[in-house]
Design a protein around this motif. Structure first.
Motif, PDB file in Angstrom:
ATOM      1  N   LYS A   1       9.590   8.567 -60.085  1.00 29.03           N
ATOM      2  CA  LYS A   1      10.289   7.323 -59.751  1.00 29.03           C
ATOM      3  C   LYS A   1       9.897   6.256 -60.768  1.00 29.03           C
ATOM      4  O   LYS A   1       8.715   6.074 -61.071  1.00 29.03           O
ATOM      5  N   ASN A   2      10.887   5.601 -61.304  1.00 28.72           N
ATOM      6  CA  ASN A   2      10.626   4.530 -62.265  1.00 28.72           C
ATOM      7  C   ASN A   2      11.816   3.573 -62.211  1.00 28.72           C
ATOM      8  O   ASN A   2      12.863   3.828 -62.802  1.00 28.72           O
ATOM      9  N   ASP A   3      11.647   2.485 -61.487  1.00 29.71           N
ATOM     10  CA  ASP A   3      12.758   1.558 -61.254  1.00 29.71           C
ATOM     11  C   ASP A   3      13.218   0.847 -62.514  1.00 29.71           C
ATOM     12  O   ASP A   3      14.312   0.272 -62.537  1.00 29.71           O
ATOM     13  N   GLU A   4      12.407   0.876 -63.574  1.00 32.99           N
ATOM     14  CA  GLU A   4      12.778   0.202 -64.816  1.00 32.99           C
ATOM     15  C   GLU A   4      13.256   1.161 -65.897  1.00 32.99           C
ATOM     16  O   GLU A   4      13.496   0.741 -67.034  1.00 32.99           O
ATOM     17  N   SER A   5      13.374   2.435 -65.565  1.00 29.90           N
ATOM     18  CA  SER A   5      13.810   3.412 -66.558  1.00 29.90           C
ATOM     19  C   SER A   5      15.312   3.659 -66.445  1.00 29.90           C
ATOM     20  O   SER A   5      15.789   4.101 -65.388  1.00 29.90           O
ATOM     21  N   PRO A   6      16.073   3.418 -67.511  1.00 33.06           N
ATOM     22  CA  PRO A   6      17.509   3.733 -67.470  1.00 33.06           C
ATOM     23  C   PRO A   6      17.776   5.202 -67.179  1.00 33.06           C
ATOM     24  O   PRO A   6      18.802   5.553 -66.603  1.00 33.06           O
TER      25      PRO A   6
ATOM     26  N   THR B   1      18.465   6.499 -63.356  1.00 37.51           N
ATOM     27  CA  THR B   1      19.613   6.134 -62.543  1.00 37.51           C
ATOM     28  C   THR B   1      20.900   6.447 -63.300  1.00 37.51           C
ATOM     29  O   THR B   1      20.966   6.245 -64.518  1.00 37.51           O
TER      30      THR B   1
ATOM     31  N   ASP C   1       7.664   8.725 -65.923  1.00 39.20           N
ATOM     32  CA  ASP C   1       8.269   8.497 -64.614  1.00 39.20           C
ATOM     33  C   ASP C   1       7.424   9.075 -63.470  1.00 39.20           C
ATOM     34  O   ASP C   1       7.874   9.101 -62.330  1.00 39.20           O
TER      35      ASP C   1
ATOM     36  N   HIS D   1       5.235   8.639 -60.808  1.00 41.58           N
ATOM     37  CA  HIS D   1       4.862   7.470 -60.012  1.00 41.58           C
ATOM     38  C   HIS D   1       3.649   7.745 -59.135  1.00 41.58           C
ATOM     39  O   HIS D   1       2.653   7.008 -59.164  1.00 41.58           O
TER      40      HIS D   1
ATOM     41  N   ASP E   1       1.931   4.393 -58.220  1.00 42.42           N
ATOM     42  CA  ASP E   1       2.627   3.361 -58.984  1.00 42.42           C
ATOM     43  C   ASP E   1       2.305   3.469 -60.477  1.00 42.42           C
ATOM     44  O   ASP E   1       2.134   2.479 -61.171  1.00 42.42           O
TER      45      ASP E   1
END
Length: 492
Positions: free
Chosen positions: A389-394, A397, A414, A416, A428
């Protein structure tokens, strides 16, 4: 009715108390009959997976991890890594297998001390858990005596991962050291009770000498109830002769893992399949070092179970995303080439992303004889988990095909959260209580020592082996003056 406020995100220090842990709203790749579950939860209580499903009820003191936008998988399992060589990370990046053999087997293997094995193992073990490899088999063939083995084990006791020591000594005779009193004492001292966090196998090769003295090592493994891991099908080193000897002597069974297995004939593959053996595919190694074409393409035709491995960080890293990607690509390349040779076209890829994810998880568990313990997200199994999970990685998503996303889109950046045996060791994107600096200091001291033993001239020469230049092929075509097309030289 109003929706309750989400639980606050846990802090690293919150994980120290052994409270239950719940991953919420994840894309869960179970590697089990459940398949892929969207927006699902996984509850961990103690060392085990308690429940998998949707909207799980959890104990009141549960720490909840928001896994929205992430993929939860079983921890990866590496079934063959020479961890003691990690202190020389990248040193042999331009080697072929010949340079590796000459450097370690013929010239410099004897200079490594127990503290060098300890430093390499410590760094490799930290790298494993940091990258989501929750179980690693250490193919430790530099153990010249049990003092070296104790050094290897000490590293594993300091890093909260799951490890199997593949005990080996390439400078000794396996039929001798495996039956020695000092080795038996080492086994009794360190492995006198079942422990799924720290296992033992025998690691040795069968080069095919007529006397087959390795039979003594196989018998030692059986006497001790140990599995065997052996390099097989390595171009110019371990051939079909060794397989014939093992089979005829009755030593091939489900407790043997054949590493590489890249250059075996049909009969050898059939013998591995018939006796229940597994193959550890180290694609990046086989592509670069020269053991033979990566074996996943061949062994799947015979139904041989496969696991994945990274071999050694003297060449490659512990990046299992790279292992999966390379394996899938190499297999498909071979499939296309074989079809083209028959003037045919592949219209659907036979090996799927799901297959290599399984190799990286349940395939590894099976190779270690631990398929009932780890390898899938199944209630009752040990909680070895990886949240990608990496909310800032294009690249994270959108997630449309979870298996393909793990293989071709995600990466180590990624990673997490990593859970080993129910304990959160990374959260995290940060390791918990596992600083690099003290380990880096031990590795630096080891490198300084080894470098001093080689001397500066050999240090640089062995890092950059000389190669003979290729003979250039004369090009009959060249550009003509005044235009942009190419014409045959004879027409000029």
């Amino acid at each position: 009715m109003s929706t309750p406020d989400p639980a606050p995100a846990p802090r690293a220090e919150d994980f120290a108390g052994g409270r239950p842990i719940a991953f919420r709203n994840a894309t869960v790749i179970t590697v089990d009959s459940g398949g892929v579950l969207d927006n699902a939860d996984v509850l961990v209580v103690g060392e085990k997976i308690e429940a998998v499903g949707h909207h799980l009820d959890v104990p009141g003191d549960t720490l909840e991890i928001d896994a929205t936008g992430g993929i939860l998988t079983p921890g990866f399992v590496d079934t063959h890594r020479h961890m003691w060589q990690t202190a020389l990370r990248g040193y042999g990046g331009d080697w072929a297998l010949t340079q590796y053999f000459v450097f370690y087997y013929l010239q410099w293997g004897q200079v490594f001390r127990p503290e060098d094995v300890y430093a390499g193992n410590l760094l490799s073990a930290l790298e494993s858990v940091d990258t989501g490899v929750t179980t690693t088999l250490d193919w430790s063939h530099g153990l010249r005596n049990p003092d070296y083995g104790e050094a290897a084990l000490q590293a594993f006791r300091e890093i909260p991962g799951r490890f199997v020591l593949g005990y080996g000594d390439y400078l000794g005779a396996p039929w001798e050291w495996s039956n020695s009193q000092e080795f038996r004492a080492f086994v009794t001292k360190n492995f006198n009770a079942p422990n799924d966090m720290l296992g033992l196998q025998l690691a040795f090769d069968v080069p095919g000498s007529a006397e087959f003295p390795e039979a003594g090592a196989f018998q030692a493994a059986r006497d001790l109830g140990l599995r065997v891991t052996t390099h097989a099908g390595v171009w110019g080193a371990t051939t079909d002769t060794g397989i014939v000897q093992m089979y005829d002597a009755g030593f091939m069974d489900e407790k043997v893992t054949y590493v590489h297995s890249s250059t075996l004939n049909e009969q050898s593959y059939q013998k591995i399949a018939a006796t229940g053996g597994t193959v550890s595919v180290a694609t990046e190694s086989e592509q670069s070092a020269g053991q033979g074409y990566p074996s996943s393409w061949a062994i799947r035709h015979y139904g041989i179970p496969a696991s994945l491995s990274m071999d050694t960080s003297v060449w490659w890293s512990a990046d299992f995303f790279s292992a999966m990607r390379a394996t899938l690509s190499a297999d498909r390349s071979r499939d296309h080439l074989e079809a083209h040779a028959r003037n045919e076209t592949i219209v659907a890829n036979r090996l799927r992303a799901e297959d290599v994810v399984r190799m990286a998880t349940m395939g590894g568990a099976k190779a270690l004889g631990m398929e009932d313990v780890i390898g899938s997200i199944t209630p009752g199994k040990k909680a070895d988990l990886l949240l990608i999970k990496n909310d800032e990685s294009p690249a994270m998503t959108p997630i449309l095909n979870p298996y393909a996303h793990v293989v071709y889109q995600a990466g180590t950046a990624d990673v997490h959260t990593v859970v080993v045996n129910g304990k959160v060791v990374k959260y995290d994107g940060k390791r918990i209580g596992l600083p690099l600096a003290p380990i880096a200091d031990k590795v630096a001291a080891s490198v300084e020592y080894v470098r001093s033993q080689l001397g500066e001239e050999r240090w640089f020469a062995d890092m950059h082996p000389e190669i003979q230049p290729d003979e250039e092929i004369e090009n009959p075509y060249k550009y003509t003056s005044g235009d942009a097309h190419v014409t045959a030289a004879s027409e000029d």
